[in-house]
Design an enzyme around this catalytic site. Structure first.
Site, PDB file in Angstrom:
ATOM      1  N   GLU A  56     -18.507 -18.381  14.239  1.00 23.43           N
ATOM      2  CA  GLU A  56     -19.901 -17.934  14.118  1.00 23.43           C
ATOM      3  C   GLU A  56     -20.099 -16.870  13.054  1.00 23.43           C
ATOM      4  O   GLU A  56     -21.203 -16.745  12.508  1.00 23.43           O
ATOM      5  CB  GLU A  56     -20.403 -17.415  15.479  1.00 23.43           C
ATOM      6  CG  GLU A  56     -19.815 -16.094  15.952  1.00 23.43           C
ATOM      7  CD  GLU A  56     -18.465 -16.209  16.630  1.00 23.43           C
ATOM      8  OE1 GLU A  56     -18.032 -15.220  17.244  1.00 23.43           O
ATOM      9  OE2 GLU A  56     -17.839 -17.299  16.552  1.00 23.43           O
ATOM     10  N   GLU A  60      -7.593 -30.818  18.676  1.00 21.36           N
ATOM     11  CA  GLU A  60      -8.587 -29.869  18.184  1.00 21.36           C
ATOM     12  C   GLU A  60      -9.207 -29.056  19.321  1.00 21.36           C
ATOM     13  O   GLU A  60      -9.413 -27.844  19.206  1.00 21.36           O
ATOM     14  CB  GLU A  60      -9.690 -30.615  17.425  1.00 21.36           C
ATOM     15  CG  GLU A  60      -9.329 -30.969  16.002  1.00 21.36           C
ATOM     16  CD  GLU A  60      -9.120 -29.739  15.143  1.00 21.36           C
ATOM     17  OE1 GLU A  60      -9.851 -28.742  15.306  1.00 21.36           O
ATOM     18  OE2 GLU A  60      -8.196 -29.764  14.314  1.00 21.36           O
ATOM     19  N   ASP A  82     -10.762 -16.143  15.607  1.00 20.72           N
ATOM     20  CA  ASP A  82     -10.731 -17.439  16.290  1.00 20.72           C
ATOM     21  C   ASP A  82     -10.085 -18.515  15.429  1.00 20.72           C
ATOM     22  O   ASP A  82      -9.438 -19.430  15.938  1.00 20.72           O
ATOM     23  CB  ASP A  82     -12.114 -17.867  16.795  1.00 20.72           C
ATOM     24  CG  ASP A  82     -13.191 -17.875  15.725  1.00 20.72           C
ATOM     25  OD1 ASP A  82     -12.896 -17.538  14.565  1.00 20.72           O
ATOM     26  OD2 ASP A  82     -14.343 -18.209  16.069  1.00 20.72           O
ATOM     27  N   ASP A  84     -12.877 -38.793   9.696  1.00 21.28           N
ATOM     28  CA  ASP A  84     -12.334 -37.592  10.345  1.00 21.28           C
ATOM     29  C   ASP A  84     -11.289 -37.981  11.395  1.00 21.28           C
ATOM     30  O   ASP A  84     -11.285 -37.480  12.515  1.00 21.28           O
ATOM     31  CB  ASP A  84     -13.465 -36.775  10.978  1.00 21.28           C
ATOM     32  CG  ASP A  84     -12.995 -35.426  11.535  1.00 21.28           C
ATOM     33  OD1 ASP A  84     -12.004 -34.884  11.011  1.00 21.28           O
ATOM     34  OD2 ASP A  84     -13.606 -34.948  12.506  1.00 21.28           O
ATOM     35  N   HIS A 103      -2.503 -25.046  16.951  1.00 23.58           N
ATOM     36  CA  HIS A 103      -1.955 -26.333  16.514  1.00 23.58           C
ATOM     37  C   HIS A 103      -0.434 -26.297  16.536  1.00 23.58           C
ATOM     38  O   HIS A 103       0.228 -27.300  16.848  1.00 23.58           O
ATOM     39  CB  HIS A 103      -2.448 -26.673  15.112  1.00 23.58           C
ATOM     40  CG  HIS A 103      -3.853 -27.191  15.056  1.00 23.58           C
ATOM     41  ND1 HIS A 103      -4.289 -28.245  15.819  1.00 23.58           N
ATOM     42  CD2 HIS A 103      -4.917 -26.806  14.300  1.00 23.58           C
ATOM     43  CE1 HIS A 103      -5.569 -28.480  15.555  1.00 23.58           C
ATOM     44  NE2 HIS A 103      -5.973 -27.627  14.639  1.00 23.58           N
ATOM     45  N   ASP A 128       0.042   4.461   1.011  1.00 18.89           N
ATOM     46  CA  ASP A 128      -0.073   5.465   2.080  1.00 18.89           C
ATOM     47  C   ASP A 128      -0.298   4.860   3.459  1.00 18.89           C
ATOM     48  O   ASP A 128      -0.507   5.574   4.439  1.00 18.89           O
ATOM     49  CB  ASP A 128      -1.193   6.445   1.753  1.00 18.89           C
ATOM     50  CG  ASP A 128      -2.545   5.756   1.591  1.00 18.89           C
ATOM     51  OD1 ASP A 128      -2.640   4.537   1.866  1.00 18.89           O
ATOM     52  OD2 ASP A 128      -3.499   6.441   1.187  1.00 18.89           O
ATOM     53  N   ASP A 132       0.855  -1.188   0.000  1.00 17.75           N
ATOM     54  CA  ASP A 132       0.000   0.000   0.000  1.00 17.75           C
ATOM     55  C   ASP A 132       0.893   1.240   0.000  1.00 17.75           C
ATOM     56  O   ASP A 132       1.952   1.266   0.630  1.00 17.75           O
ATOM     57  CB  ASP A 132      -0.899   0.007   1.236  1.00 17.75           C
ATOM     58  CG  ASP A 132      -1.955   1.097   1.182  1.00 17.75           C
ATOM     59  OD1 ASP A 132      -2.899   0.950   0.389  1.00 17.75           O
ATOM     60  OD2 ASP A 132      -1.802   2.078   1.928  1.00 17.75           O
ATOM     61  N   HIS A 164     -12.865 -33.722  15.064  1.00 12.89           N
ATOM     62  CA  HIS A 164     -13.597 -32.456  15.102  1.00 12.89           C
ATOM     63  C   HIS A 164     -14.943 -32.578  15.809  1.00 12.89           C
ATOM     64  O   HIS A 164     -15.617 -31.574  16.038  1.00 12.89           O
ATOM     65  CB  HIS A 164     -13.830 -31.935  13.680  1.00 12.89           C
ATOM     66  CG  HIS A 164     -12.574 -31.490  13.005  1.00 12.89           C
ATOM     67  ND1 HIS A 164     -11.916 -32.276  12.082  1.00 12.89           N
ATOM     68  CD2 HIS A 164     -11.842 -30.369  13.140  1.00 12.89           C
ATOM     69  CE1 HIS A 164     -10.836 -31.631  11.668  1.00 12.89           C
ATOM     70  NE2 HIS A 164     -10.762 -30.472  12.302  1.00 12.89           N
ATOM     71  N   TYR A 189      -2.740 -36.788  15.829  1.00  6.79           N
ATOM     72  CA  TYR A 189      -3.979 -36.275  15.256  1.00  6.79           C
ATOM     73  C   TYR A 189      -4.947 -37.390  14.859  1.00  6.79           C
ATOM     74  O   TYR A 189      -5.330 -37.540  13.695  1.00  6.79           O
ATOM     75  CB  TYR A 189      -3.662 -35.389  14.061  1.00  6.79           C
ATOM     76  CG  TYR A 189      -4.751 -34.393  13.719  1.00  6.79           C
ATOM     77  CD1 TYR A 189      -5.135 -33.411  14.621  1.00  6.79           C
ATOM     78  CD2 TYR A 189      -5.392 -34.435  12.487  1.00  6.79           C
ATOM     79  CE1 TYR A 189      -6.133 -32.502  14.309  1.00  6.79           C
ATOM     80  CE2 TYR A 189      -6.389 -33.529  12.167  1.00  6.79           C
ATOM     81  CZ  TYR A 189      -6.746 -32.569  13.085  1.00  6.79           C
ATOM     82  OH  TYR A 189      -7.731 -31.667  12.765  1.00  6.79           O
ATOM     83  N   HIS A 226      -6.880 -20.483  16.549  1.00  9.16           N
ATOM     84  CA  HIS A 226      -7.027 -21.939  16.540  1.00  9.16           C
ATOM     85  C   HIS A 226      -5.868 -22.590  15.799  1.00  9.16           C
ATOM     86  O   HIS A 226      -5.234 -23.533  16.295  1.00  9.16           O
ATOM     87  CB  HIS A 226      -8.358 -22.316  15.886  1.00  9.16           C
ATOM     88  CG  HIS A 226      -8.545 -23.787  15.692  1.00  9.16           C
ATOM     89  ND1 HIS A 226      -9.418 -24.528  16.452  1.00  9.16           N
ATOM     90  CD2 HIS A 226      -7.999 -24.660  14.814  1.00  9.16           C
ATOM     91  CE1 HIS A 226      -9.391 -25.784  16.058  1.00  9.16           C
ATOM     92  NE2 HIS A 226      -8.526 -25.886  15.059  1.00  9.16           N
ATOM     93  N   GLU A 227      -5.594 -22.113  14.587  1.00 11.50           N
ATOM     94  CA  GLU A 227      -4.561 -22.746  13.771  1.00 11.50           C
ATOM     95  C   GLU A 227      -3.169 -22.561  14.358  1.00 11.50           C
ATOM     96  O   GLU A 227      -2.349 -23.481  14.337  1.00 11.50           O
ATOM     97  CB  GLU A 227      -4.617 -22.195  12.341  1.00 11.50           C
ATOM     98  CG  GLU A 227      -5.928 -22.475  11.620  1.00 11.50           C
ATOM     99  CD  GLU A 227      -6.242 -23.966  11.485  1.00 11.50           C
ATOM    100  OE1 GLU A 227      -5.334 -24.800  11.644  1.00 11.50           O
ATOM    101  OE2 GLU A 227      -7.411 -24.305  11.241  1.00 11.50           O
TER     102      GLU A 227
END
Length: 810
Positions: free
Chosen positions: A424, A389, A361, A459, A369, A275, A273, A464, A380, A365-366
């Site tokens: 959410e 998780e 979030d 999964d 990990h 400015d 950018d 999860h 995992y 969250h990531e």
């Protein structure tokens, strides 16, 4: 499958069996917590009566019963704010690293306070000679992944290199299913479709036996939603002509790049950018999500630094790189995922399910990990994966709460968010991905193995879904609640606030969990963490314990809402998985007298009982049945004297020993005067592994349960007082095989139980090879004058049952 042992194993007859030490060289065990499968989950030592940290090897060998070729090697040392030196030890067998075999040591002022963790057992059966080359194993791994393109095709730094390790075969293929095996470990990073995982290939059969994902997806088809944080003040840099989303004020830096809707990291460019106002990035291309990713990384770094004193995810200032506008199929419909791949953060723009996935979030969250990878490194899959998780969701909620409370209007205004909903603001189809305050509302369990608990392999074993249990536990200790759980049990949990709750959670994850920890281990670790931080018996310890009770893991804190004493039908499981070679064929105590063949690893004889008086001396007899070769078997007999539903109290291991005889063995014990009157459980366990304890799913052998009625004991008993386990002391007259003299030079006399006639005799050496030079006579004697001096095994049959015993020719 042939069952092999070193020859020396056949030389043991009636020797003392390994039993966890209560006092060795002045060492005094304060508490020993045993996992459901019998492993020692945590061992603490009395003040001033533990081991020196410098004697770690001796301690591990004495307390954990390590094999001769088994070692624990220190791989990490950290000192925490409470003055503990916390060390992580890696398990090795014959020089090979044992994946997910970790044990932790916690010391103060050079003295070990406690140890905890989990080791891989059954090492002695691992064939450590590879039959495949590294290239052959890699071809099997690549075939298993089946990607169209791999990262090393563009960047050779990602080329996988094999490492020979020992890992449990969790994929259920081949002869080693469910057992540890020698395997090649490869880091396979696929570009199309995206995946990254450690792939383990059996070094002998070529089967893929285990897979541990490095990229942790947050959902099956898309991970987390994006939540925008309003107008933010972000740190960047200036090149002299333009501004970039790079900064060096936090650790080694935070950098955010533009993948331009491609799947190439090398072709990614800076967001720039002129400015430094970045207002034009609020466009139809959603370029403003670059600011969300950059701010999310900054806020997450600040949270870890200011709340937990941690310098980036590795506590060494690691650079945090984020890549936005990623698309695994350039020109496609959009990538509905976000992930940490062990190196960087990657965010898709979403499509039908999600908006761009750069919410606060999701960022937290990531990066969570990454924190897990550098601490507990939870595998995992299954329960450990669900907790991996769950902890990331905890950090998502904690960072959101921190940002709203501490980075509000004075620094640009983080808009209010729902702390207890995950994703959410970006989920187009439902209220959120997950709810920590009401997991059931989004299809997750709020109770261990309760409603919505996921089973099967999908999964990665429901990581999860089953994370809902840990999420709800964290919500309860943060917010507090009094209510009734889905099993109809009332609970009351005091509110600790999210900051104190997070400190307990992080100490649990970073100090007390290992890669293979399950929910039971998390309960033990978090209770200890609360004690460390706030003191034994504190409100925090009580809240943590009661919250686990609310979600179905363990009992409530003593005093209110406790689980009623179990009946003789509610004890932990103990079962042998293989009875092809040995089993229990006789048990006798008082009026209990059962002769049997194999019972599929477990026999429930609790409908059969006998009475034993408190203070009396008792003798229990038992014997092993063998299919052919007589192996050394380890016997343990337990009685739950205080009727608390387990066999871990002092004195409840009443008989212990080992033998390679099929004759009847016996042990004598004294019932403590403090034993509680009434019906309780008797457990007889025979295993070929010395470390097997009262709650195990073990490999070879069998468990039988019966009931005993204790008379004349205490109305209420505390932990049972009694001597340590008595050794097996001999044979019951008239029942076992007798062989004499032994050693012998010319003739050996043989006497079978009940005066049965000998039908056949076979003599083998310690390699299992038949030998000549011995002749059986019908008068019950075996002429051995033609044998060379040495040790032999005799297999003697009466036509129905075969007995095995050791014989020495002198």
């Amino acid at each position: 499958m042939q069952k092999n042992y070193p020859a020396v194993a056949l030389l043991v007859l009636g020797s003392a069996m390994f039993a966890p030490a209560q006092a060795q060289n002045g060492v005094q065990v304060k508490q020993r917590i045993t996992a459901a499968d019998g492993q020692h989950e945590m061992i603490s030592f009395a003040e001033g009566k533990g081991y020196k940290a410098a004697d770690a090897d001796k301690m591990f060998r004495e307390q954990l019963g390590l094999l001769k070729d088994e070692t624990l090697v220190r791989r990490q040392t950290e000192k925490d704010e409470l003055g503990f030196v916390n060390e992580r030890y890696q398990q090795y067998y014959k020089g090979y690293k044992v994946e997910n075999g970790d044990y932790l040591l916690h010391a103060r002022q050079g003295e070990v306070q406690l140890i905890n963790g989990r080791l891989e057992r059954g090492m002695e059966r691992v064939n450590t000679t590879p039959a495949l080359s590294e290239a052959q194993a890699l071809a099997r791994a690549i075939s298993f992944v089946g990607a169209k393109k791999y990262m090393w095709q563009d960047d050779q730094s990602f080329a996988p290199k094999g490492e020979l390790v020992i890992v449990r075969n969790e994929l259920g293929k081949g002869a080693t299913a469910g057992k540890p095996t020698l395997a090649y470990k490869f880091n396979i990073y696929a570009q199309a479709p995206i995946s990254r995982a450690f792939i383990y290939v059996d070094a002998r059969s070529g089967d893929v036996v285990f897979k541990n994902d490095i990229i942790k997806h947050t959902a099956a088809t898309g991970t987390f939603a994006t939540a925008y944080s309003g107008s933010r003040s972000i740190a960047d840099d200036y090149t002299g002509t333009t501004y970039r989303l790079r900064e060096v004020t936090r650790g080694l830096g935070i950098e955010t790049y533009n993948c331009k809707k491609s799947n190439s990291y090398t072709a990614a460019v800076d967001f720039t950018d002129a400015d430094n106002s970045w207002t034009e990035y609020n466009n139809a291309n959603f370029d403003n999500v670059a600011g969300d990713a950059h701010f999310g990384a900054q806020a997450t770094y600040d949270y870890w630094k200011n709340v937990h004193g941690r310098n980036s995810y590795d506590n060494a200032g690691a650079k945090i790189k984020s890549y936005v506008h990623f698309d695994d199929a350039p020109g496609g419909a959009g990538y509905e995922n976000a992930y940490w791949d062990g190196t960087r953060m990657t965010y898709g723009d979403g499509a039908t399910r999600f908006r761009p996935l750069t919410s606060l979030d999701v960022c937290a969250h990531e990066i969570g990990h990454a924190v897990c990878e550098k601490t507990a490194n939870l595998v995992y899959s299954n329960e450990s994966g669900a907790m991996n998780e769950g902890f990331s969701d905890i950090w998502g909620a904690a960072v959101e709460s921190y940002a709203v409370s501490n980075l509000g209007a004075t620094s640009g205004g983080v808009k209010a968010k729902d702390t207890w909903l995950i994703g959410e603001e970006i989920d187009k189809q439902q209220a959120a991905l997950r709810s920590m305050s009401n997991p059931n509302s989004q299809g997750q369990p709020a109770y261990y193995k309760g409603t919505y608990w996921a089973t099967g392999t999908a999964d990665n074993g429901g990581v999860h879904t089953n994370s809902g249990v840990l999420n709800y536990w964290f919500y309860l200790i943060s917010q507090g609640k009094t209510g009734t759980n889905e099993k109809g049990l009332s609970f009351s949990v005091a509110a600790l606030g999210i900051t104190n709750a997070a400190k307990i959670a992080f100490r649990t994850e970073s100090v007390y969990l290992t890669s293979s920890s399950n929910y039971a281990a998390a309960r033990t670790g978090s209770i200890q963490a609360a004690k460390d931080l706030f003191g034994a018996g504190s409100t925090q310890e009580q809240a943590v314990t009661n919250a686990w009770y609310a979600v179905g893991v363990g009992a409530a804190y003593s005093g209110g809402g406790t689980t009623p004493p179990p009946t003789t039908g509610t004890y932990c499981a103990s079962k042998g998985s293989n009875v092809s070679y040995e089993w229990i064929d006789y048990v006798k105590l008082g009026s209990i007298a059962r002769t049997s063949s194999k019972d599929a690893g477990y026999y429930d004889g609790t409908a059969t009982s006998t009475s034993i008086a408190a203070g009396s001396s008792q003798t229990i007899s038992f014997s092993a049945g063998f299919a052919s070769t007589a192996y050394t078997e380890y016997w343990k007999v337990y009685i739950d004297y205080n009727q608390d539903g387990d066999f871990t109290d002092s004195g409840e291991l009443v008989v212990s020993g080992s033998s390679s005889s099929s004759g009847t063995l016996s042990g004598t014990f004294t019932v403590p005067a403090t034993a509680k009157s009434g019906l309780t459980r008797l457990r007889v366990l025979m295993s070929d592994a010395s470390a097997t304890t009262s709650c195990n799913s073990y490999s070879y052998g069998e468990t039988e349960d019966y009931s005993v009625n204790i008379t004349g004991g205490a109305a209420i008993a505390a932990a049972s007082a009694g001597s340590s386990a008595n050794q097996i002391i001999g044979k019951e007259e008239g029942r076992g095989l007798e062989l004499y003299p032994n050693p012998a030079s010319d003739v050996v006399r043989i006497s079978l139980p009940g005066g049965a006639k000998v039908a056949s005799v076979k003599v083998v050496d310690l390699r299992g090879a038949s030998v000549g030079g011995a002749r059986y006579n019908d008068n019950g004697t075996l002429n051995v004058s033609g044998l060379a001096k040495g040790v032999y095994m005799l297999s003697i049959s009466d036509g129905q049952k075969t007995f095995h015993t050791r014989f020495v020719k002198q």
